[in-house]
Design an enzyme around this catalytic site. Structure first.
Site, PDB file in Angstrom:
ATOM      1  N   GLU A  33       1.106  33.751  18.058  1.00  0.00           N
ATOM      2  CA  GLU A  33       1.926  32.665  18.575  1.00  0.00           C
ATOM      3  C   GLU A  33       1.971  32.767  20.097  1.00  0.00           C
ATOM      4  O   GLU A  33       1.847  33.859  20.660  1.00  0.00           O
ATOM      5  CB  GLU A  33       3.352  32.767  18.011  1.00  0.00           C
ATOM      6  CG  GLU A  33       4.281  31.661  18.488  1.00  0.00           C
ATOM      7  CD  GLU A  33       5.638  31.674  17.774  1.00  0.00           C
ATOM      8  OE1 GLU A  33       6.459  30.787  18.067  1.00  0.00           O
ATOM      9  OE2 GLU A  33       5.856  32.567  16.933  1.00  0.00           O
ATOM     10  N   ASN A  78       7.899  29.139  16.026  1.00  0.00           N
ATOM     11  CA  ASN A  78       8.848  28.255  16.681  1.00  0.00           C
ATOM     12  C   ASN A  78       8.211  27.484  17.834  1.00  0.00           C
ATOM     13  O   ASN A  78       8.609  26.353  18.132  1.00  0.00           O
ATOM     14  CB  ASN A  78      10.046  29.053  17.200  1.00  0.00           C
ATOM     15  CG  ASN A  78      10.855  29.687  16.081  1.00  0.00           C
ATOM     16  OD1 ASN A  78      10.650  29.410  14.905  1.00  0.00           O
ATOM     17  ND2 ASN A  78      11.780  30.562  16.442  1.00  0.00           N
ATOM     18  N   ASN A 178       6.907  24.346  11.096  1.00  0.00           N
ATOM     19  CA  ASN A 178       7.366  25.727  11.006  1.00  0.00           C
ATOM     20  C   ASN A 178       8.879  25.776  10.871  1.00  0.00           C
ATOM     21  O   ASN A 178       9.601  25.169  11.671  1.00  0.00           O
ATOM     22  CB  ASN A 178       6.964  26.506  12.269  1.00  0.00           C
ATOM     23  CG  ASN A 178       7.530  27.914  12.277  1.00  0.00           C
ATOM     24  OD1 ASN A 178       7.043  28.791  11.573  1.00  0.00           O
ATOM     25  ND2 ASN A 178       8.577  28.137  13.074  1.00  0.00           N
ATOM     26  N   GLU A 179       9.369  26.454   9.839  1.00  0.00           N
ATOM     27  CA  GLU A 179      10.800  26.741   9.661  1.00  0.00           C
ATOM     28  C   GLU A 179      11.679  25.526   9.980  1.00  0.00           C
ATOM     29  O   GLU A 179      12.665  25.626  10.714  1.00  0.00           O
ATOM     30  CB  GLU A 179      11.201  27.947  10.527  1.00  0.00           C
ATOM     31  CG  GLU A 179      10.543  29.236  10.078  1.00  0.00           C
ATOM     32  CD  GLU A 179      11.011  30.466  10.852  1.00  0.00           C
ATOM     33  OE1 GLU A 179      11.815  30.319  11.790  1.00  0.00           O
ATOM     34  OE2 GLU A 179      10.571  31.578  10.507  1.00  0.00           O
ATOM     35  N   TYR A 250      11.743  39.032   7.318  1.00  0.00           N
ATOM     36  CA  TYR A 250      11.648  40.258   8.106  1.00  0.00           C
ATOM     37  C   TYR A 250      12.746  41.208   7.644  1.00  0.00           C
ATOM     38  O   TYR A 250      13.810  40.783   7.199  1.00  0.00           O
ATOM     39  CB  TYR A 250      11.832  39.956   9.595  1.00  0.00           C
ATOM     40  CG  TYR A 250      10.794  39.023  10.175  1.00  0.00           C
ATOM     41  CD1 TYR A 250       9.586  39.506  10.660  1.00  0.00           C
ATOM     42  CD2 TYR A 250      11.027  37.648  10.243  1.00  0.00           C
ATOM     43  CE1 TYR A 250       8.639  38.653  11.200  1.00  0.00           C
ATOM     44  CE2 TYR A 250      10.088  36.788  10.779  1.00  0.00           C
ATOM     45  CZ  TYR A 250       8.894  37.292  11.258  1.00  0.00           C
ATOM     46  OH  TYR A 250       7.955  36.440  11.790  1.00  0.00           O
ATOM     47  N   GLU A 298       4.884  34.682   7.284  1.00  0.00           N
ATOM     48  CA  GLU A 298       5.532  35.560   8.263  1.00  0.00           C
ATOM     49  C   GLU A 298       6.218  36.679   7.498  1.00  0.00           C
ATOM     50  O   GLU A 298       7.117  36.425   6.696  1.00  0.00           O
ATOM     51  CB  GLU A 298       6.562  34.812   9.123  1.00  0.00           C
ATOM     52  CG  GLU A 298       5.948  33.872  10.149  1.00  0.00           C
ATOM     53  CD  GLU A 298       6.971  33.320  11.139  1.00  0.00           C
ATOM     54  OE1 GLU A 298       7.953  34.038  11.445  1.00  0.00           O
ATOM     55  OE2 GLU A 298       6.777  32.170  11.592  1.00  0.00           O
TER      56      GLU A 298
END
Length: 505
Positions: A33, A78, A178-179, A250, A298
């Protein structure tokens, strides 16, 4: 950790014909990223003594090739939710400098889409490209597919050709944002809003190139208040135009509670099973034939850099950001997470360790070199030796109590590579004090012998690798610990250890 009766014994039960799935090699993917020093000073650093004529770090590329990374997700994360892909192509002198809202920095766009595709080719990896569904929409998603995958004779394909790339890139795997459930995400959406947008984007992108596959955003993590309902709603909206649903997670150990930290593999296993159940529920309700498989795009340990990052200055270029220095116990959990995903290889087809260089990464760089963090080794060894067919691996082993429920002292999975006549057993011994004696009946694999038993262990759970001491934590040969006698494998798994036992004819 509490001790139990019949402790220190683990029986691994397999059958050559009882398989879970063939491993999709994309499960060993990673992620770059535009964040911190992942791109600039990570994979790209013109003028550095290790850089080639294009500015790509050759020492980093060598380590990436050592892992044999099959895909790399790019450009975010992000970052992508306020990114204009057009800024990153064409003559570098004409590319704009932009404020980057996700991470509070300045993006120079000196490394962009065309450079990434060239870098992928030189690395021997494939792209997984994400489109901006935050501040932008379906028209821009269509345009970037045309730029990348159309032959020519149209506006965006001709733009690529004008930029010096005659042949289409042929990117096959695309992330639809993304997210998008996260309030931190630029342009975040409700499940209904995102599901509709993802459906339309997937539809129009596949009209441009029907051969592509798309990944829709699942929940940003397991603790999101909308988890479950988000997945269900997105799938109900977009089922026909998506192929995979993403998972992100995570884990950290801020409490310095190693047993509970290592038990996070139990939580990961539960997470995957829950999302599979939701996918299959929607499949049944909608009376569909196809399965929606998972992209765990991720995953990693992430907590070491949190306090440091609170002190960062805003609006600077590529600061030292999210630079977790991984210790030995982090490598144990990463090994268990890899085992967990392999045990779900029937549905987890894509996964991306986040990230690849400098930012929560297995590889670190300075101006004077690159080195392997502790988590490099389980990631590399599983990628290199974990390709083949995952066997249904039953592990009979004592457990201990954790905040996630009963956790096995040993995580284990067996992968058979029939083509190369090889069998590999991956195992993590989470017991901090005691070795475990492992047995596995391999009589169906007649004439297979142990060719290597690699062990990663250390007396200090917080031991790290540095540029000055890059080999402080690294695997050692322990082949003497394992043997096959009359078809029965016996092995010693040292306390607190990551193990790779390779057998071949």
């Amino acid at each position: 950790m509490k001790k139990t009766k019949n402790e220190n014994k683990v029986q691994v039960c397999i059958d050559r014909d009882f398989t879970i799935s063939k491993v999709d090699e994309r499960i060993f993917g990673s992620f770059i990223e535009h964040l911190g020093r992942a791109v600039y000073e990570g994979i790209y650093q013109p003028g550095n003594k290790f850089a080639d004529k294009n500015g790509y770090r050759k020492d980093v590329m060598k380590l990436i090739q050592e892992i044999n990374v099959p895909i790399v997700r790019y450009p975010g994360g992000n970052f992508v939710s306020s990114f204009n892909w057009e800024d990153s192509v064409g003559p570098k002198k004409d590319r704009p400098r932009r404020i980057e809202l996700a991470w509070g920095v300045v993006e120079t766009n000196q490394f962009g889409l065309d450079e990434f595709m060239d870098w992928c080719k030189k690395c021997g990896t494939q792209p997984m490209y994400a489109v901006n569904l935050g501040t932008r929409g379906i028209d821009d998603a269509k345009n970037v597919v045309e730029y990348c995958n159309s032959k020519g004779g149209t506006k965006y394909a001709d733009m690529r050709i004008k930029n010096g790339v005659k042949d289409p890139y042929g990117i096959k795997l695309w992330c639809l944002g993304n997210e998008m459930d996260g309030p931190w995400q630029t342009g975040h959406l409700t499940a209904e809003e995102y599901g509709r947008k993802a459906d339309l984007a997937g539809q129009i992108m596949k009209l441009v190139d029907p051969t592509i596959e798309t990944v829709a955003c699942g929940s940003s993590n397991l603790t999101m208040p909308t988890f479950g309902n988000w997945e269900r709603t997105v799938l109900e909206c977009a089922y026909d135009n998506i192929d995979y649903l993403s998972l992100h997670q995570y884990y950290g150990n801020a409490e310095h509670d190693t047993p509970n930290f290592l038990a996070n593999s139990v939580a990961m296993d539960q997470f995957i099973s829950q999302v599979v159940s939701i996918c299959d529920y929607v499949k049944a309700v909608k009376r569909k034939k196809k399965d929606i498989n998972l992209s765990f795009d991720e995953w990693n340990v992430w907590y070491h850099s949190n306090e440091q990052d609170k002190k960062l200055e805003k609006w600077v270029e590529h600061p030292h950001q999210l630079e977790d220095i991984y210790n030995f116990e982090d490598a144990l959990l990463v090994g268990s997470m890899l085992i967990t995903m392999l045990r779900h290889a029937d549905r987890v087809k894509i996964a991306c360790l986040a990230q690849l260089v400098n930012v929560i990464a297995p590889i670190m760089t300075s101006d004077t070199g690159a080195w392997r963090q502790t988590i490099f080794y389980p990631y590399m060894q599983t990628s290199v030796y974990g390709r083949g067919e995952v066997l249904n691996t039953v592990v009979k082993v004592p457990t201990y109590e954790s905040k996630h429920g009963d956790a096995p002292y040993v995580d284990c999975v067996v992968v058979a590579d029939e083509e190369n006549e090889a069998v590999t057993l991956f195992a993590v011994n989470k017991n901090l004090e005691d070795d475990f004696e492992l047995t596995c009946d391999l009589r169906q694999f007649a004439d297979y012998k142990v060719v290597e038993h690699s062990v990663l262990t250390h007396k200090d759970l917080e031991a790290v690798n540095t540029e000055e001491n890059p080999d402080n934590v690294k695997p050692v040969d322990a082949t003497k610990n394992s043997k096959v006698t009359k078809g029965i494998l016996t092995s010693t798994l040292p306390a607190r250890s990551w193990n790779v036992i390779r057998l071949a004819k």
